[in-house]
Write a protein that holds these residues in place. Sequence first.
Motif, short mmCIF file in Angstrom:
data_model
loop_
_atom_site.label_atom_id
_atom_site.label_comp_id
_atom_site.label_asym_id
_atom_site.label_seq_id
_atom_site.Cartn_x
_atom_site.Cartn_y
_atom_site.Cartn_z
N GLN A 59 99.44 54.57 114.58
CA GLN A 59 99.65 53.25 114.48
C GLN A 59 99.65 52.75 113.13
O GLN A 59 99.19 53.26 112.34
CB GLN A 59 98.66 52.26 115.26
CG GLN A 59 98.41 52.85 116.62
CD GLN A 59 99.37 52.41 117.69
OE1 GLN A 59 99.97 51.52 117.51
NE2 GLN A 59 99.50 53.04 118.42
N GLY A 103 97.08 45.13 113.54
CA GLY A 103 97.63 45.13 114.94
C GLY A 103 97.54 46.60 115.56
O GLY A 103 98.34 47.08 116.44
N GLU A 106 96.00 46.96 120.67
CA GLU A 106 96.57 45.79 121.35
C GLU A 106 95.70 44.82 121.66
O GLU A 106 94.58 44.81 122.34
CB GLU A 106 97.34 46.47 122.69
CG GLU A 106 98.15 45.30 123.40
CD GLU A 106 98.65 46.16 124.55
OE1 GLU A 106 99.42 45.33 125.58
OE2 GLU A 106 98.88 47.40 124.66
N GLY A 107 96.10 43.35 121.50
CA GLY A 107 95.26 42.20 121.61
C GLY A 107 94.57 41.75 120.89
O GLY A 107 93.85 40.60 120.78
N ARG A 144 91.53 40.10 128.69
CA ARG A 144 91.63 40.72 127.30
C ARG A 144 90.87 41.71 126.58
O ARG A 144 90.95 42.64 126.27
CB ARG A 144 91.78 39.60 125.89
CG ARG A 144 92.03 40.10 124.62
CD ARG A 144 92.02 38.98 123.77
NE ARG A 144 93.38 38.45 123.71
CZ ARG A 144 93.80 37.38 122.88
NH1 ARG A 144 93.14 37.25 121.80
NH2 ARG A 144 95.15 36.70 123.18
N ASP A 147 91.98 45.08 128.68
CA ASP A 147 92.85 45.46 127.85
C ASP A 147 92.55 46.12 126.35
O ASP A 147 92.95 47.18 126.07
CB ASP A 147 94.12 44.37 127.63
CG ASP A 147 94.73 43.97 128.82
OD1 ASP A 147 94.61 44.71 129.94
OD2 ASP A 147 95.26 42.92 128.90
N VAL A 148 91.80 45.61 125.62
CA VAL A 148 91.43 46.14 124.26
C VAL A 148 90.62 47.32 124.53
O VAL A 148 91.07 48.43 123.83
CB VAL A 148 90.75 45.07 123.51
CG1 VAL A 148 90.11 45.69 122.56
CG2 VAL A 148 91.34 43.87 123.24
N SER A 151 93.19 50.04 125.55
CA SER A 151 94.04 50.65 124.58
C SER A 151 93.25 51.25 123.31
O SER A 151 93.72 52.33 123.05
CB SER A 151 94.42 49.33 123.78
OG SER A 151 95.21 49.58 122.59
N GLN A 155 93.88 55.50 122.69
CA GLN A 155 94.08 55.82 121.30
C GLN A 155 93.01 56.87 121.03
O GLN A 155 93.33 57.94 120.15
CB GLN A 155 93.98 54.53 120.08
CG GLN A 155 95.03 53.81 120.21
CD GLN A 155 95.07 52.68 119.09
OE1 GLN A 155 94.72 53.07 117.90
NE2 GLN A 155 95.24 51.47 119.16
#
Length: 748
Positions: A59, A103, A106-107, A144, A147-148, A151, A155
């Motif tokens: 990323q 960034g 994500e989020g 959120r 989601d974090v 993500s 990764q």
Amino acid sequence: MDTEPSSAGAQSLETILGVVEEISFANEDTGFAVLWITRQGATENDDPVKAVGSLSYLQRGDEVQLTGTWGEHAEYGPQFKVTACQKIMPATTEGLRRYLSSGAIEGIGPVLANRLVDLYGEDTLQVLSDAEQLQRVRGIGHARAIDVARSWQAQTAVHDSMVFLEGHGIGPGLAWRVYKRYGQETIRRVRADPYCLVEVPGIGFPTADRIAMSLGIARDAPSRLQAAALHVLGDATGQGHVYLPRPELVRRAARLLSSAPEPVEAAVDALAERHAIVVEGVPLHGHAGATGPGVYLLEYHWAEESLSECVHNLQYSPDSRLPRFRTLREWDELFAQIRALPGMVELSEQQQQALRMALTRKVTILTGGPGTGKTTTMRALIALLERFNYTYVLASPTGRAAKRLSEVTERPAGTVHRLLGFTGEEFTRDEFDPLQADMVIVDEASMLDVQLAAALFRAIRPETHVLFVGDADQLPSVGAGNVLRDLIASGTVAVIRLETIFRQAAQSLIVVNSHHVRRGEMLETPPDATDFYFVERQRPEGLVEVVVEMVAERIPARFGLDPRRDVQVMAPMYKGTAGIDELNRALQARLNPPAPDKDERKLGSGRVLRVGDRVMQLRNDYEREVYNGDIGHVLTVERHGQRLTVDVDGRAVEYEQDALDDLTLAWAVSIHKAQGAEYPAVVIALHSQHHRLLGRNVLYTAITRARKLAVIAGMRQAVATAVANNTVAERWSALAWRLQPHPPTPFS
């Protein structure tokens, strides 16, 4: 077989540290990416480094340690080709703020990044996978937080997996393939059973075994012994065998493992007990009437058994979609009507017999050498079917053969795969959705392997007629099995062999010499020949030189043929100073040398593909609809030299980096790979270096690829060796036996 090189070649490896500043290109399917890296300690005046490789999991903002080599692209300049990558996680609060603000997750943006670090400090990374702790940060709600966490877990999984695999000697390209297969389970799966890696294309038993040893798997572990046996069976199918006799399997596996045979015997028993293989009584070659244990991989046992059952059921089904011909008495009148059609000729008695068989028997084989009228017979059959409004389909095993079939019949023809609606994973046509045709005609049937033939017959209705057209004296299929020969040898299907060479064909030395070779006779090469020549060279270096000269100068000058499209060089072997690899290097240098306006891509082992090169597909790729043996020309080299576009029969096919190993130069090809194709001119290189593969069917297949001109270059002794050697490489297959009226019984 392992396909990824373990090193970057002769160039010295270099390591650079830096931060991912920008991502120019990333392909999630292949893993390939082009990144811009700001090197550690760089000033404002220093340009970022362009890094290319399997880096799509990185990323923007990631701190990385990259190992690789420097290269120079003709258009895009210097680039760092990455062979290993390690993502370095920030350890200070300042580094954490910078990383999270980029960034990368994500989020999470700059505001939330600062709040996270303010709350958790240097422990921030440890809480990113915990949705409950994330919700303690102002601005991160339940959705959120989930989601974090997801993500970050994804990764972490991909990074840890890549590091783990690269740490065990698997390069980034193959490591990405492994991760795409097993996902977040990669490390757990490989640790639990390193031999699962052989399921990944490009990773063979040697690599999996090396990793297993490094993980402490015992040399006599059942998983290792069983994996070796499965590997040997898989390797055998690549050599054309449908099964291996059990003693042969044990011998090969024991040699691979440097083991005594007894542990391998136990491994075979264990595989059979858990139904990973099938052990069945099959004929013993050279022992009339005797049977012994043959060991099959499941899919090949199913294919052989299914094929024999389908052929048997089709033959003995009383129904026919061509009932008119079963009671027909006026055959002479019918043949006279066909002869009167435009473009048709008088049919020989053998050709007429072939038509009667095809129209009245459910399964028929039409075979014969060049010039004996197989194509004329097919065209007459099509005319008869059309005369009475019967339906038919035309197909061949390869795209090139299908295109040729369409040209000679002036009717639509396609590949067997397309006929059966292959999706890339399965055939949509089968016994539940069969082909709606009165007759199925398959040309170049010698190229059918047992799996494709089984799929075809499953899709044929019990009342449909089938005609196989092919030359039984050619090389067998690339895939496992010997279907055409086995069907003929079974004695259970109708077979007609055309023997008469027609007058026009008899004037061609290509035709005459192909029949000489088939009968074990030496070639005719008179001084006044116009379509067949022999050029003698003793030294392998001299052989390569004269082949290049023939292709680049003599043939174009005398016959007006395009050396880049009309002339195909063939040889039996890849290695050696007169092998296919060396011929390709020399022909490429002469016919398509490097130039400033030609983009190119350097591959492993010194291979280079550049715009204008003739290339060949090495395996079936159903997604791209290109198949083993298809030939095309490189149109473009794009994406910083990583993506190629190839013209295959007028269709532009794109190849990403992960598919480049499926392409090879095709200025020179193996005779086996050329089967089913036809070229205006062929140049056949034969030398004593090739003695291991010099055989009558090899030379016969090579000569019969030529339409207008055939040139043999090399040693007369090599030609004599090939003509004299009528030993057909034995393939273990039980199809012929299964088709006979004594069903096999399980062996115990």
